[in-house]
Design a protein around this motif. Structure first.
Motif, short mmCIF file in Angstrom:
data_model
loop_
_atom_site.label_atom_id
_atom_site.label_comp_id
_atom_site.label_asym_id
_atom_site.label_seq_id
_atom_site.Cartn_x
_atom_site.Cartn_y
_atom_site.Cartn_z
N GLU A 5 -2.37 -7.24 8.80
CA GLU A 5 -3.81 -6.54 8.60
C GLU A 5 -3.69 -5.72 9.89
O GLU A 5 -4.33 -6.38 10.77
CB GLU A 5 -4.49 -7.83 7.70
CG GLU A 5 -4.51 -8.22 6.80
CD GLU A 5 -4.75 -9.59 5.65
OE1 GLU A 5 -6.11 -9.08 6.04
OE2 GLU A 5 -4.21 -9.87 4.98
N GLY A 23 -3.34 5.57 6.97
CA GLY A 23 -3.74 4.08 6.88
C GLY A 23 -4.01 3.32 8.06
O GLY A 23 -3.46 3.05 8.58
N THR A 24 -4.86 2.15 6.59
CA THR A 24 -4.54 1.14 7.60
C THR A 24 -4.26 -0.51 6.56
O THR A 24 -4.68 -0.37 4.86
CB THR A 24 -6.43 0.53 7.62
OG1 THR A 24 -6.93 1.48 8.72
CG2 THR A 24 -6.01 -1.02 8.60
N THR A 26 -4.36 -3.17 4.55
CA THR A 26 -5.40 -4.53 4.11
C THR A 26 -5.01 -5.71 3.90
O THR A 26 -5.58 -6.44 3.25
CB THR A 26 -6.42 -3.87 3.29
OG1 THR A 26 -5.85 -3.44 1.95
CG2 THR A 26 -7.22 -2.55 3.80
N THR A 39 -0.17 -3.44 1.04
CA THR A 39 -1.23 -2.44 0.40
C THR A 39 -2.67 -2.18 1.59
O THR A 39 -2.76 -2.66 2.63
CB THR A 39 -3.00 -3.15 -0.01
OG1 THR A 39 -1.58 -4.09 -1.45
CG2 THR A 39 -3.47 -2.88 -0.49
N ILE A 40 -2.29 -0.38 1.62
CA ILE A 40 -3.30 0.62 2.91
C ILE A 40 -4.18 1.26 1.76
O ILE A 40 -4.08 1.60 1.10
CB ILE A 40 -1.61 1.54 3.20
CG1 ILE A 40 -0.38 0.87 2.59
CG2 ILE A 40 -1.83 2.27 4.03
CD1 ILE A 40 0.16 0.07 3.94
N SER A 41 -5.13 1.33 2.80
CA SER A 41 -6.29 1.63 3.05
C SER A 41 -6.42 3.13 3.60
O SER A 41 -6.33 2.67 4.20
CB SER A 41 -7.56 0.95 2.47
OG SER A 41 -8.45 1.24 2.85
N PHE A 42 -6.48 3.89 2.81
CA PHE A 42 -6.53 5.31 3.01
C PHE A 42 -8.57 5.97 3.17
O PHE A 42 -8.92 5.11 1.74
CB PHE A 42 -6.05 6.05 2.11
CG PHE A 42 -4.88 6.39 2.56
CD1 PHE A 42 -3.60 6.29 3.38
CD2 PHE A 42 -3.64 5.17 1.53
CE1 PHE A 42 -2.36 6.40 4.14
CE2 PHE A 42 -2.25 4.82 2.08
CZ PHE A 42 -1.77 5.14 2.75
N GLN A 46 -6.33 3.44 -1.99
CA GLN A 46 -5.69 3.31 -1.49
C GLN A 46 -4.08 3.23 -2.18
O GLN A 46 -3.98 3.31 -2.93
CB GLN A 46 -5.94 1.82 -1.33
CG GLN A 46 -6.20 1.08 -2.77
CD GLN A 46 -6.87 -0.68 -2.58
OE1 GLN A 46 -6.77 -0.92 -1.87
NE2 GLN A 46 -6.66 -1.65 -3.86
N GLU A 47 -2.61 2.92 -1.24
CA GLU A 47 -1.73 2.17 -1.87
C GLU A 47 -1.39 1.02 -2.33
O GLU A 47 -1.21 0.70 -0.82
CB GLU A 47 -1.01 3.58 -1.99
CG GLU A 47 0.73 3.26 -2.03
CD GLU A 47 0.77 4.26 -2.78
OE1 GLU A 47 1.42 4.48 -4.16
OE2 GLU A 47 -0.61 5.52 -2.65
N THR A 48 -0.86 0.12 -3.09
CA THR A 48 -0.99 -1.07 -2.97
C THR A 48 1.58 -1.28 -3.71
O THR A 48 1.77 0.13 -3.77
CB THR A 48 -1.36 -2.07 -4.15
OG1 THR A 48 -0.96 -1.02 -5.61
CG2 THR A 48 -2.79 -1.81 -4.47
#
Length: 67
Positions: A5, A23-24, A26, A39-42, A46-48
Motif C-alpha cells: 500500500e 497511481g497509488t 490503496t 486496488t490502484i487509485s488514480f 480507481q481500478e480494482t
C-alpha cells in the motif's frame, strides 16, 4: 516484484482506461490460493483487481526533477 500500500505504480493494461497512468496502491487483496491483486487509485478514479504482472514501479518524482 510485490507491491505494498502507498507504492506508486504504472498500470500496463491496454483494456483499462488508466493504461499507462501512474497511481497509488490503496489496497492489496490476497486470495485463498495466494494470488495477490491490487486496488490502484488514480487522479480520475480507481481500478480494482489488478494483477501484479500488470504493474511496474513508478519512478520517483524527485528523480524526474533532476533530469
Amino acid at each position: 516484484m510485490s507491491f505494498e500500500e502507498d507504492d506508486r505504480v504504472v498500470l500496463d493494461d491496454q483494456h483499462s482506461e488508466f493504461d499507462g497512468e501512474t497511481g497509488t496502491i490503496t489496497q492489496t487483496i490476497e486470495s485463498m490460493f495466494g494470488d495477490v491483486t491490487y486496488t490502484i487509485s488514480f487522479e480520475d478514479g480507481q481500478e480494482t483487481g489488478v494483477p501484479e504482472d500488470s504493474l511496474e514501479a513508478a519512478e520517483d518524482e524527485d528523480d524526474e526533477d533532476d533530469e
